[in-house]
Design an enzyme around this catalytic site. Structure first.
Site, PDB file in Angstrom:
ATOM      1  N   SER A  54      74.064  52.931 -15.936  1.00  0.00           N
ATOM      2  CA  SER A  54      74.124  52.841 -14.246  1.00  0.00           C
ATOM      3  C   SER A  54      73.021  51.549 -14.068  1.00  0.00           C
ATOM      4  CB  SER A  54      73.674  53.978 -13.963  1.00  0.00           C
ATOM      5  OG  SER A  54      73.907  54.342 -12.515  1.00  0.00           O
TER       6      SER A  54
ATOM      7  N   ASP B  33      78.605  51.686 -18.127  1.00  0.00           N
ATOM      8  CA  ASP B  33      78.979  52.048 -16.693  1.00  0.00           C
ATOM      9  C   ASP B  33      77.941  51.288 -15.864  1.00  0.00           C
ATOM     10  OD1 ASP B  33      81.131  52.856 -15.308  1.00  0.00           O
ATOM     11  OD2 ASP B  33      80.373  54.875 -14.978  1.00  0.00           O
TER      12      ASP B  33
ATOM     13  N   HIS C 128      80.898  58.825 -14.196  1.00  0.00           N
ATOM     14  CA  HIS C 128      79.683  58.015 -14.352  1.00  0.00           C
ATOM     15  C   HIS C 128      78.703  58.690 -15.284  1.00  0.00           C
ATOM     16  CE1 HIS C 128      77.160  54.794 -13.455  1.00  0.00           C
ATOM     17  NE2 HIS C 128      76.103  55.367 -12.823  1.00  0.00           N
TER      18      HIS C 128
END
Length: 312
Positions: free
Chosen positions: A138, A165, A241
């Site tokens: 992230s 991600d 996610h």
């Protein structure tokens, strides 16, 4: 450091498939509090380490925005069981610090590694800092790329870079600092191979009130687009996610904010297996595992699409 698909290497089907399962090495989870003494880390750290005697490559892993390093324990244990020491700093205690401060903090933890990590590890387990990989999930993926791009200085050199991600803001016009995305192909000046793993559901909103957790324009697609060769891009299509987190991590919050897949275990196994294959290719010169997954992505427990690389 380009890889080529070698038919002899990809013939080891069982070994490549085995990377998506827990490895053969026993793993212990260790923690260390931050302190001012040289032997103590500048930020608290969680460490996943093999307990079997040996010298192992090191993976420095950066957690995502408003997340705890402990939420990744299952993922980090899986990676470590295949022969890697994983160090995951906790960058904040109550409220997140700025993204620029994150980069500085991870640099400080990197500089601490050769000074203090050995004292925390099990007896007869040695870290190999010449094989040091930087990774993040992230906003932690953005932090990892920003550090690799030189936005803070480190005493150690990174061998490879991984974004799980990665997210660099809420939109093209609202990047977090330092603003690293240029929207130009192969613009990242990285002197190392890069792996980008994306989630297929990350750029979808869970409802009209919540923005996507990995918005288009600042997510894994753009990170891969801006990487230079050699670089790799895998997307786990049916997962979201937050699906790399532990089963019991923030269940209520993540289900209300991010669109998720049906089973986090599949996303974690895909992420861990691809990560281990990449690490073996660039820290152990065992390219066959990664080449096998590139040529036969169906061996992964979840659907991978796209699967692409640039190895000029």
């Amino acid at each position: 450091m380009a890889l080529t698909v070698d038919k002899a290497m990809i013939s080891i089907t069982s070994d490549a498939s085995a990377l998506f399962e827990i490895g053969k090495l026993n793993v212990t989870i260790l923690t260390a509090k931050a302190g001012n003494e040289a032997s103590l880390p500048p930020k608290p750290v969680l460490i996943a380490s093999p307990t079997d005697a040996g010298i192992y490559p090191v993976l420095l892993f950066v957690h995502g925005f408003f997340l705890q390093n402990q939420y990744y324990t299952q993922l980090l244990r899986h990676i470590s069981s295949h022969g890697f020491i994983v160090v995951a700093p906790q960058l904040f205690s109550i409220l997140p610090q700025s993204s620029t401060e994150d980069v500085i903090s991870v640099a400080a933890v990197t500089n601490w590694l050769p000074v203090g990590l050995q004292s925390i590890l099990p007896t007869n387990v040695k870290p190999n800092f010449e094989k040091l990989t930087l990774a993040g999930h992230s906003r932690g993926g953005h932090t990892a790329f920003a550090l690799a791009l030189g936005h803070a200085q480190t005493s150690l050199k990174f061998t490879a870079l991984i974004g799980i991600d990665p997210v660099a803001g809420t939109s093209k016009t609202s990047q977090v600092e330092p603003k690293i995305l240029t929207y130009e192909p192969a613009s990242f000046k990285l002197d190392m191979p890069a792996l980008v793993i994306g989630s297929g559901l990350g750029e979808e909103s869970i409802n009209f009130l919540a923005p996507a957790c990995a918005p288009e324009g600042v997510n894994h697609k753009e990170f891969y687009y801006e990487c230079q060769s050699p670089c790799y891009h895998f997307v786990v299509t049916k997962y979201g996610h937050m699906d790399v987190l532990d089963n019991n991590a923030l269940n209520l919050v993540t289900k209300c904010i991010c669109k998720n897949g049906k089973c986090r275990d599949i996303m974690r196994r895909c992420t861990a297996g691809i990560t281990v294959a990449f690490l073996k290719a660039y820290t152990e010169e065992e390219a066959g595992y990664l080449n096998h997954i590139l040529s036969k992505p169906g061996i992964a427990p979840g659907e991978l699409d796209p699967v692409e690389s640039r190895q000029e």
